[in-house]
Design an enzyme around this catalytic site. Structure first.
Site, PDB file in Angstrom:
ATOM      1  CB  SER A  24     -10.039   0.037  -7.477  1.00  0.00           C
ATOM      2  OG  SER A  24     -10.578   0.248  -8.773  1.00  0.00           O
ATOM      3  CG  ASN A 111      -9.923  -7.203 -18.187  1.00  0.00           C
ATOM      4  OD1 ASN A 111     -10.367  -6.584 -17.215  1.00  0.00           O
ATOM      5  ND2 ASN A 111     -10.432  -8.357 -18.597  1.00  0.00           N
ATOM      6  CB  THR A 156      34.464  -8.790   8.888  1.00  0.00           C
ATOM      7  OG1 THR A 156      35.471  -9.152   9.829  1.00  0.00           O
ATOM      8  CG2 THR A 156      35.114  -8.221   7.624  1.00  0.00           C
ATOM      9  CG  HIS A 157      32.317 -11.627  11.713  1.00  0.00           C
ATOM     10  ND1 HIS A 157      31.600 -12.758  11.439  1.00  0.00           N
ATOM     11  CD2 HIS A 157      33.433 -11.710  10.943  1.00  0.00           C
ATOM     12  CE1 HIS A 157      32.250 -13.513  10.553  1.00  0.00           C
ATOM     13  NE2 HIS A 157      33.364 -12.877  10.231  1.00  0.00           N
ATOM     14  CB  SER A 278      13.831  13.012  23.799  1.00  0.00           C
ATOM     15  OG  SER A 278      13.091  12.686  24.950  1.00  0.00           O
ATOM     16  CE  LYS A 284      17.156   9.423  23.742  1.00  0.00           C
ATOM     17  NZ  LYS A 284      17.710   8.253  23.116  1.00  0.00           N
ATOM     18  CG  ASN A 286      16.091  10.267  19.596  1.00  0.00           C
ATOM     19  OD1 ASN A 286      17.073   9.833  20.191  1.00  0.00           O
ATOM     20  ND2 ASN A 286      14.957  10.582  20.210  1.00  0.00           N
ATOM     21  CD  GLU A 291      15.431   5.648  15.255  1.00  0.00           C
ATOM     22  OE1 GLU A 291      15.021   4.883  16.130  1.00  0.00           O
ATOM     23  OE2 GLU A 291      15.441   6.885  15.406  1.00  0.00           O
ATOM     24  CE1 TYR A 318      -7.845  -7.156 -13.833  1.00  0.00           C
ATOM     25  CE2 TYR A 318     -10.065  -8.032 -13.624  1.00  0.00           C
ATOM     26  CZ  TYR A 318      -9.088  -7.137 -13.238  1.00  0.00           C
ATOM     27  OH  TYR A 318      -9.348  -6.227 -12.237  1.00  0.00           O
ATOM     28  CD  GLN A 323     -10.237  -3.205  -7.930  1.00  0.00           C
ATOM     29  OE1 GLN A 323     -10.788  -3.014  -8.999  1.00  0.00           O
ATOM     30  NE2 GLN A 323     -10.904  -3.287  -6.797  1.00  0.00           N
ATOM     31  CE  LYS A 326      -5.282  -0.630 -10.596  1.00  0.00           C
ATOM     32  NZ  LYS A 326      -5.450  -2.118 -10.508  1.00  0.00           N
TER      33      LYS A 326
HETATM   34  N1  ARG Z   1     -10.387  -1.633 -11.354  1.00  0.00           N
HETATM   35  C1  ARG Z   1      -9.969  -2.779 -12.092  1.00  0.00           C
HETATM   36  C2  ARG Z   1      -8.540  -3.175 -11.706  1.00  0.00           C
HETATM   37  O1  ARG Z   1      -7.887  -2.375 -11.158  1.00  0.00           O
HETATM   38  C3  ARG Z   1     -10.029  -2.514 -13.537  1.00  0.00           C
HETATM   39  C4  ARG Z   1     -10.204  -3.718 -14.381  1.00  0.00           C
HETATM   40  C5  ARG Z   1     -11.550  -4.290 -14.169  1.00  0.00           C
HETATM   41  N2  ARG Z   1     -11.807  -5.360 -15.056  1.00  0.00           N
HETATM   42  C6  ARG Z   1     -12.848  -6.216 -14.885  1.00  0.00           C
HETATM   43  N3  ARG Z   1     -12.953  -7.169 -15.748  1.00  0.00           N
HETATM   44  N4  ARG Z   1     -13.665  -6.108 -13.896  1.00  0.00           N
HETATM   45  O2  ARG Z   1      -8.097  -4.267 -11.944  1.00  0.00           O
END
Ligand code: ARG
Length: 461
Positions: A24, A111, A156-157, A278, A284, A286, A291, A318, A323, A326
């Site tokens: 990650s 974790n 409205t509408h 454009s 144009k 735009n 958008e 966990y 992961q 993110k």
């Molecule tokens: N890179 C992991 C995550 O984002 C960190 C936690 C990893 N924990 C584990 N027990 N492998 O979740």
């Protein structure tokens, strides 16, 4: 070679593709400041609790600060085989301070570490989204004050309904943003419990002081259940949910800007700074920024849906699935930040076309309700009957292709004999908006007062 951090029982290292799916670091390296901040709080607490000797604590603190400096200056080398930011920082720390670095991970796990890092990142981001939303409210409130009396069609509408003012329309979004900001702040308040020290899932046998780490990291208190601490991603879901609602608000406004800037409407002009040309059609202008604000709402809602689905089947505590929280969270909250900034720029530069708006405000029999209200007020007709009489008059005018004000008094009196020529006074759009003085109504005096109240309130935010 097996992994240096967890490879004790492994004879060989991961397959190439395992490393690729597992790592990650490509996206969690942005958590470096939060990770180091968390480690500094953790190691200080370990020292205070007498779990680590002072010289190890001092060495680790110095080492963490130099890792931080390397990351900030861009000299830090991120390596995929180290999986994530937590192991990358610790591995470099080991190179810098030697074996003492190995003591940092006492009484914690990745974790609780990752949950803490993410909470810190989301918390900071919610704060800055709140500030950006306030900035957009300021731009809208200023525009509302400048155009408290600029009449425009209310729909409205998407059919002409009743005249409103441009300022009133702007203030509608100020209200929505106020609720969005309330949601950001609610999410922040609820997330502000520290998971650090929950360790892998069960807590730890070391005599740690979780209250101390929580306080050092600006949390209100430690989380109360170690399983929940490491399994919880509500804070990301709730923030994405608040972000999605805000993005939907911005998207609705963006849609209006796209429609309003078309040649067929011509209600507003966006500045050169927020339009594009454009490559083939020289005429144009735009509304690309609007958008894109409209489109990014899709991404933001997608991130919320994606994470809800990641979480829905996960048993406690966990799982590596988490992961996947993110990229979507980073991307979505950053996209919202960009949308808020772009919208603020567009609103500041926005020029409503007053003459076109006023003309459009009167079309489509938008003052028919005013006529019906006059019949109720002046002649004592029940509203339903007044509605019927007015409907007939609209029918007569529509058949002739003219507005209600073009009907003669005898034509009016054919529908209701007691009508007098005083009725013409309520048919103008200016009269119509001026009469809407009920609390929250569109009367320019109301709009001006509300815009001023918002400007005062927002100057303190
Ligand atoms: N890179 C992991 C995550 O984002 C960190 C936690 C990893 N924990 C584990 N027990 N492998 O979740």
């Amino acid at each position: 070679m097996s992994n240096r951090m967890w490879g004790g029982r492994f004879a060989s290292g991961p397959a190439e593709i395992m490393e690729e799916i597992n790592a990650s670091i490509g996206f969690d390296k942005r958590l470096a400041p939060q990770d180091i901040r968390g480690s500094l709080a953790h190691v200080a607490m370990l020292g205070q609790a007498g779990i680590l000797p002072a010289e190890d604590v001092a060495a680790i603190e110095v080492g963490l600060k130099s890792v931080q400096a390397e990351i900030e200056s861009g000299t830090f080398v991120f390596r995929r085989e180290l999986e994530d930011i937590h192991m990358s920082v610790e591995s470099r720390l080991t190179e810098i301070v030697g074996p003492a670095a190995g003591r940092l991970h006492t009484a914690r796990s990745r974790n609780d570490q990752v949950a803490t890092d993410m909470k810190l990142w989301v918390r900071d981001t919610l704060d800055s989204l709140d500030a950006q939303a306030a900035e957009l409210q300021r731009a809208l409130a200023d525009k509302a004050l400048a155009h408290a009396g600029t009449v425009m069609p209310g729909f409205t509408h998407l059919q002409s309904a009743q005249p409103v003012t441009f300022g009133h329309h702007c203030l509608a979004y100020v209200e929505m943003l106020a609720r969005d900001r309330g949601r950001f702040r609610d999410a922040r308040a609820r997330l502000n419990e520290c998971p650090l020290g929950s360790a892998a899932l069960a807590g730890t046998s070391f005599p740690i002081d979780r209250h101390a780490t929580a306080a050092a990291l600006g949390f209100d208190r430690p989380t109360a259940n170690s399983l929940d601490s490491v399994a919880d991603r509500d804070f990301a879901l709730e923030s994405l949910s608040a972000a999605s609602i805000c993005a939907v608000h911005l998207s609705r406004f963006a849609e209006e800007l796209v429609v309003w800037t078309s040649a067929q409407f011509g209600f507003v002009k966006l500045s050169d700074g927020f339009t594009t040309g454009s490559s083939i059609m020289p005429q144009k202008r735009n509304p690309d920024a609007a958008e894109l604000v409209r489109a990014k709402a899709g991404r933001i809602v997608g991130a919320l849906t994606g994470l809800l689905i990641v979480m829905k089947g996960l048993p406690l505590a966990y799982s590596k699935d988490m992961q996947e929280d993110k990229e979507g969270t980073f991307d979505a909250l950053q996209a919202l930040s960009l949308c808020l900034a772009a919208m603020t720029g567009m609103v500041r530069d926005l020029e409503p076309a007053a003459a076109i708006l006023s003309k459009a405000a009167g079309s489509g029999y938008s003052t028919a309700t005013d006529l019906a209200d006059w019949l109720v007020r002046e002649l004592g007709l029940p509203f339903r009957q007044a509605h019927h009489v007015t409907g007939r008059l609209v029918g007569v005018a529509a058949a002739r292709g003219v507005g209600l004000e073009a009907l003669s008094l005898p034509e009016m009196q054919e529908a209701e004999p007691r009508i007098t020529d005083a009725i013409y006074a309520v048919l103008g759009v200016e009269n119509s908006v001026a009469s809407r003085t009920s609390y929250g109504g569109t009367a320019p005096a109301n709009v001006r007062a509300q815009a001023e109240a918002w400007i005062t309130k927002l100057s303190g935010d």
